[in-house]
Design an enzyme around this catalytic site. Structure first.
Site, short mmCIF file in Angstrom:
data_model
loop_
_atom_site.label_atom_id
_atom_site.label_comp_id
_atom_site.label_asym_id
_atom_site.label_seq_id
_atom_site.Cartn_x
_atom_site.Cartn_y
_atom_site.Cartn_z
N ASP A 72 34.15 47.35 -9.21
CA ASP A 72 33.63 48.44 -8.38
C ASP A 72 32.13 48.61 -8.60
O ASP A 72 31.65 48.51 -9.73
CB ASP A 72 34.34 49.76 -8.68
CG ASP A 72 34.02 50.79 -7.61
OD1 ASP A 72 34.58 50.68 -6.50
OD2 ASP A 72 33.19 51.69 -7.87
C1 LIG Z 1 24.13 47.70 -3.73
C2 LIG Z 1 24.90 46.64 -2.99
C3 LIG Z 1 26.25 46.76 -2.73
N1 LIG Z 1 26.93 45.79 -2.06
C4 LIG Z 1 28.37 45.89 -1.78
C5 LIG Z 1 29.27 45.24 -2.85
C6 LIG Z 1 30.60 45.88 -2.58
O1 LIG Z 1 31.30 45.09 -1.61
C7 LIG Z 1 30.23 47.23 -1.98
C8 LIG Z 1 30.53 48.34 -2.95
O2 LIG Z 1 31.77 48.88 -2.68
P1 LIG Z 1 33.05 48.72 -3.61
O3 LIG Z 1 33.91 49.92 -3.38
O4 LIG Z 1 32.64 48.40 -5.01
O5 LIG Z 1 33.76 47.42 -3.05
P2 LIG Z 1 34.44 47.12 -1.64
O6 LIG Z 1 35.16 48.33 -1.12
O7 LIG Z 1 33.41 46.51 -0.72
O8 LIG Z 1 35.45 45.97 -2.00
P3 LIG Z 1 36.78 46.05 -2.94
O9 LIG Z 1 36.96 47.46 -3.40
O10 LIG Z 1 37.90 45.62 -2.03
O11 LIG Z 1 36.53 45.07 -4.04
O12 LIG Z 1 28.82 47.21 -1.71
C9 LIG Z 1 26.28 44.63 -1.63
O13 LIG Z 1 26.89 43.75 -1.02
N2 LIG Z 1 24.95 44.49 -1.90
C10 LIG Z 1 24.21 45.44 -2.57
O14 LIG Z 1 22.98 45.24 -2.77
#
Ligand SMILES: Cc1cn([C@H]2C[C@H](O)[C@@H](COP(=O)(O)OP(=O)(O)OP(=O)(O)O)O2)c(=O)[nH]c1=O
Length: 198
Positions: A72
């Site tokens: 997360d």
């Molecule tokens: C800060 C940042 C976040 N993110 C993304 C990563 C994660 O996919 C998302 C954070 O939300 P999360 O809730 O951590 O993840 P998710 O809902 O996308 O996926 P899952 O719970 O199914 O594993 O933001 C980027 O892709 N690049 C960035 O620079």
């Protein structure tokens, strides 16, 4: 070696895990992501990473013996968690609050098998240059902020806002590869084995 399951719907996490040569199967792991009262951001991301791994494990057929990885990511500004933007106004407010300032990105990973669960929280600091309202509006229109914590993607167009990074680039994208490889090793899953076999 036990099979590895990645409990995540995030395409970024799949790409990152593929990058370090670990064979895995992606599975869904939907959980309630509401923070608890008085929960610190660090405790929050760790609880969610563990919860996703646990939910992934429960989704597997009974009798399947494997390791499940959950993660997360949260963007934290002044101790407050910025989630994923719900609309343009939310996205622009988020981006403009990050403009010209430094914020924290916390990513937790958790791996569990039938016996135990191990987790880590990785903290990175990201510094943004100043961002104009016009840029924030154009960035929303690009479609990139929608599914990302804090409303930006460092790996995409959002890179133009990043003036500095201290910590783990892969953790900001969604999966800290150094710590993930270390933790996988604790569960008997080496990354180098497949890399060497290439
Ligand atoms: C800060 C940042 C976040 N993110 C993304 C990563 C994660 O996919 C998302 C954070 O939300 P999360 O809730 O951590 O993840 P998710 O809902 O996308 O996926 P899952 O719970 O199914 O594993 O933001 C980027 O892709 N690049 C960035 O620079």
């Amino acid at each position: 070696m036990k099979p590895l399951y990645l409990a995540s719907g995030s395409p970024r996490r799949r790409e990152l895990l593929t990058q370090i040569g670990v064979p895995f199967t992606a599975i869904g792991a939907e959980i309630d992501e509401t923070p608890l009262d008085h929960e610190t951001p660090s405790a929050y991301v760790e609880r969610l990473a563990r919860g996703k791994a646990e939910a992934g494990r429960q989704a597997l057929d009974a009798g399947v013996d494997g390791c499940v990885l959950g993660a997360d990511t949260a963007v934290v500004l002044d101790g407050r968690i910025l989630g994923k933007p719900v609309d343009q106004a939310d996205s622009m407010t988020m981006l403009l609050s990050l403009s010209g300032r430094e914020h924290e990105v916390l990513t937790a990973i958790a791996i569990l098998d039938g016996q135990r669960c191990e987790s880590r929280v990785v903290r990175s600091l990201v510094r943004f240059r100043s961002i104009t309202e016009q840029e924030a509006a154009a960035y929303w229109a690009s479609g990139e902020p929608r599914d990302k914590a804090g409303g930006y993607g460092i790996q995409g167009l959002g890179a133009v806002f990043v003036a500095g990074l201290e910590g783990s680039y892969s953790a900001v994208v969604g999966l800290p590869l150094c710590e993930t490889a270390e933790l996988l090793g604790h569960f008997g899953i080496p990354c180098w084995q497949t890399l060497n076999a290439r």
